[in-house]
Design a protein around this motif. Structure first.
Motif, PDB file in Angstrom:
ATOM      1  N   LEU A   1       0.740  -1.454   0.164  1.00  0.00           N
ATOM      2  CA  LEU A   1      -0.130  -0.091   0.426  1.00  0.00           C
ATOM      3  C   LEU A   1       0.770   1.209   0.285  1.00  0.00           C
ATOM      4  O   LEU A   1       0.566   2.544  -0.415  1.00  0.00           O
ATOM      5  CB  LEU A   1      -1.109   0.012   1.416  1.00  0.00           C
ATOM      6  N   GLU A   2       1.708   1.872   0.676  1.00  0.00           N
ATOM      7  CA  GLU A   2       2.806   2.659   0.306  1.00  0.00           C
ATOM      8  C   GLU A   2       3.602   2.602  -0.561  1.00  0.00           C
ATOM      9  O   GLU A   2       4.136   3.437  -0.681  1.00  0.00           O
ATOM     10  CB  GLU A   2       4.128   2.053   1.859  1.00  0.00           C
ATOM     11  N   GLU A   3       3.869   1.433  -1.187  1.00  0.00           N
ATOM     12  CA  GLU A   3       4.491   1.486  -2.447  1.00  0.00           C
ATOM     13  C   GLU A   3       3.503   2.268  -3.405  1.00  0.00           C
ATOM     14  O   GLU A   3       3.398   2.745  -3.978  1.00  0.00           O
ATOM     15  CB  GLU A   3       4.730   0.052  -3.161  1.00  0.00           C
ATOM     16  N   CYS A   4       2.731   1.565  -3.825  1.00  0.00           N
ATOM     17  CA  CYS A   4       1.311   2.312  -4.623  1.00  0.00           C
ATOM     18  C   CYS A   4       1.095   4.152  -3.856  1.00  0.00           C
ATOM     19  O   CYS A   4       1.085   4.611  -4.139  1.00  0.00           O
ATOM     20  CB  CYS A   4      -0.141   1.644  -4.163  1.00  0.00           C
ATOM     21  N   ALA A   5       0.905   4.817  -2.607  1.00  0.00           N
ATOM     22  CA  ALA A   5       0.930   6.095  -2.360  1.00  0.00           C
ATOM     23  C   ALA A   5       2.567   5.638  -3.140  1.00  0.00           C
ATOM     24  O   ALA A   5       2.376   8.017  -3.440  1.00  0.00           O
ATOM     25  CB  ALA A   5       1.105   5.758  -0.778  1.00  0.00           C
TER      26      ALA A   5
ATOM     27  N   ARG B   1       2.598   5.851 -13.273  1.00  0.00           N
ATOM     28  CA  ARG B   1       1.025   6.042 -13.760  1.00  0.00           C
ATOM     29  C   ARG B   1       1.646   3.456 -14.074  1.00  0.00           C
ATOM     30  O   ARG B   1       0.387   3.293 -13.509  1.00  0.00           O
ATOM     31  CB  ARG B   1       0.684   6.288 -14.644  1.00  0.00           C
ATOM     32  N   ASP B   2       2.467   3.668 -14.272  1.00  0.00           N
ATOM     33  CA  ASP B   2       2.929   2.099 -14.417  1.00  0.00           C
ATOM     34  C   ASP B   2       3.164   1.525 -13.137  1.00  0.00           C
ATOM     35  O   ASP B   2       3.245   0.072 -12.883  1.00  0.00           O
ATOM     36  CB  ASP B   2       4.182   2.173 -15.625  1.00  0.00           C
ATOM     37  N   GLU B   3       3.363   2.157 -12.530  1.00  0.00           N
ATOM     38  CA  GLU B   3       3.118   1.686 -11.236  1.00  0.00           C
ATOM     39  C   GLU B   3       2.254   1.165 -10.082  1.00  0.00           C
ATOM     40  O   GLU B   3       2.533   0.611  -8.596  1.00  0.00           O
ATOM     41  CB  GLU B   3       4.749   2.702 -10.431  1.00  0.00           C
ATOM     42  N   ILE B   4       1.556   2.561 -10.031  1.00  0.00           N
ATOM     43  CA  ILE B   4       0.299   3.123  -9.502  1.00  0.00           C
ATOM     44  C   ILE B   4      -0.580   1.738  -9.047  1.00  0.00           C
ATOM     45  O   ILE B   4      -0.870   1.143  -7.910  1.00  0.00           O
ATOM     46  CB  ILE B   4      -0.455   3.861  -9.639  1.00  0.00           C
ATOM     47  N   LEU B   5      -1.000   0.647  -9.927  1.00  0.00           N
ATOM     48  CA  LEU B   5      -1.325  -0.599  -9.773  1.00  0.00           C
ATOM     49  C   LEU B   5      -0.980  -1.768 -10.430  1.00  0.00           C
ATOM     50  O   LEU B   5      -1.625  -2.435 -10.768  1.00  0.00           O
ATOM     51  CB  LEU B   5      -2.636  -0.426 -11.262  1.00  0.00           C
TER      52      LEU B   5
ATOM     53  N   SER C   1     -11.440  -3.174 -13.341  1.00  0.00           N
ATOM     54  CA  SER C   1     -10.347  -3.058 -13.799  1.00  0.00           C
ATOM     55  C   SER C   1     -10.118  -2.765 -13.488  1.00  0.00           C
ATOM     56  O   SER C   1      -9.804  -1.634 -13.370  1.00  0.00           O
ATOM     57  CB  SER C   1     -10.933  -4.034 -15.392  1.00  0.00           C
ATOM     58  N   ALA C   2      -8.792  -2.876 -13.389  1.00  0.00           N
ATOM     59  CA  ALA C   2      -7.970  -1.926 -13.018  1.00  0.00           C
ATOM     60  C   ALA C   2      -7.145  -1.544 -14.290  1.00  0.00           C
ATOM     61  O   ALA C   2      -6.888  -0.057 -14.594  1.00  0.00           O
ATOM     62  CB  ALA C   2      -5.852  -2.993 -12.906  1.00  0.00           C
ATOM     63  N   GLU C   3      -7.283  -1.987 -15.705  1.00  0.00           N
ATOM     64  CA  GLU C   3      -6.879  -1.219 -16.637  1.00  0.00           C
ATOM     65  C   GLU C   3      -7.984  -0.161 -17.245  1.00  0.00           C
ATOM     66  O   GLU C   3      -8.359   0.766 -17.429  1.00  0.00           O
ATOM     67  CB  GLU C   3      -7.156  -2.382 -18.158  1.00  0.00           C
TER      68      GLU C   3
ATOM     69  N   SER D   1      -8.873   5.248 -16.756  1.00  0.00           N
ATOM     70  CA  SER D   1      -9.749   7.543 -16.159  1.00  0.00           C
ATOM     71  C   SER D   1      -8.859   7.854 -15.292  1.00  0.00           C
ATOM     72  O   SER D   1      -9.294   9.249 -15.545  1.00  0.00           O
ATOM     73  CB  SER D   1     -10.450   6.358 -15.604  1.00  0.00           C
ATOM     74  N   TRP D   2      -7.477   8.012 -15.748  1.00  0.00           N
ATOM     75  CA  TRP D   2      -6.312   8.579 -14.610  1.00  0.00           C
ATOM     76  C   TRP D   2      -6.800  10.160 -15.320  1.00  0.00           C
ATOM     77  O   TRP D   2      -7.174  11.159 -14.456  1.00  0.00           O
ATOM     78  CB  TRP D   2      -5.368   7.771 -14.900  1.00  0.00           C
ATOM     79  N   ASP D   3      -6.412  10.806 -16.251  1.00  0.00           N
ATOM     80  CA  ASP D   3      -6.194  12.047 -17.085  1.00  0.00           C
ATOM     81  C   ASP D   3      -7.926  12.382 -16.676  1.00  0.00           C
ATOM     82  O   ASP D   3      -7.818  13.592 -16.789  1.00  0.00           O
ATOM     83  CB  ASP D   3      -5.521  11.721 -18.563  1.00  0.00           C
ATOM     84  N   GLU D   4      -8.869  11.900 -16.499  1.00  0.00           N
ATOM     85  CA  GLU D   4     -10.202  12.568 -16.429  1.00  0.00           C
ATOM     86  C   GLU D   4     -10.491  12.912 -14.896  1.00  0.00           C
ATOM     87  O   GLU D   4     -11.149  14.002 -14.542  1.00  0.00           O
ATOM     88  CB  GLU D   4     -11.126  11.088 -16.395  1.00  0.00           C
TER      89      GLU D   4
END
Length: 132
Positions: free
Chosen positions: A12-16, A24-28, A48-50, A55-58
């Motif tokens: 969870l801390e790595e995602c944060a 972005r490639d590491e978040i999920l 889904s993760a995809e 949606s990230w840019d939105e």
């Protein structure tokens, strides 16, 4: 803290950290492909993760420099192959025009151990609605 608790905390801390740095490639990276996310912003459910990645840019504001994305009061309960965690997430940053923004939301995470690694299967982010 158990070894499993520490492993989940690391995920969870790595995602944060990846979110703060907009990597972005590491978040999920440590999320199930079948991830389900209930979020505070429309469409409020990602299946889904995809779909979440697309949606990230939105909804992700363009912050200057490192953004704020801190897990506060993170509490973890982990067994051999399943875990859940909850925390507040303090997020914010500085916009290109110099204005700052900040928010505090609640989050719950459900994880499963797959082939020796913890993956996030479900995430639920919420914010209380206050009537005026």
């Amino acid at each position: 803290m158990t070894t499993a608790d520490a492993e989940v905390r690391t995920v969870l801390e790595e995602c944060a950290a990846a979110t703060r740095l907009s990597r972005r490639d590491e978040i999920l990276k440590q999320n199930s492909a079948n991830l389900v996310i209930f979020d505070v912003l429309p469409p409020m459910k990602y299946e889904s993760a995809e779909s979440y990645r697309r949606s990230w840019d939105e909804w992700q504001p363009d912050a200057e420099g490192e953004a704020v994305f801190n897990l506060e009061n993170l509490t973890i309960t982990a067994g051999n192959d399943a875990a859940f965690a909850h925390s507040f997430i303090r997020c914010g940053g500085t916009l290109p025009d110099g204005r700052t923004f900040q928010d505090l939301v609640r989050a719950t995470f459900c994880l499963r151990k797959v082939d020796g690694s913890w993956v996030v299967e479900h995430q639920h982010v919420s914010k209380p609605y206050v009537h005026s």
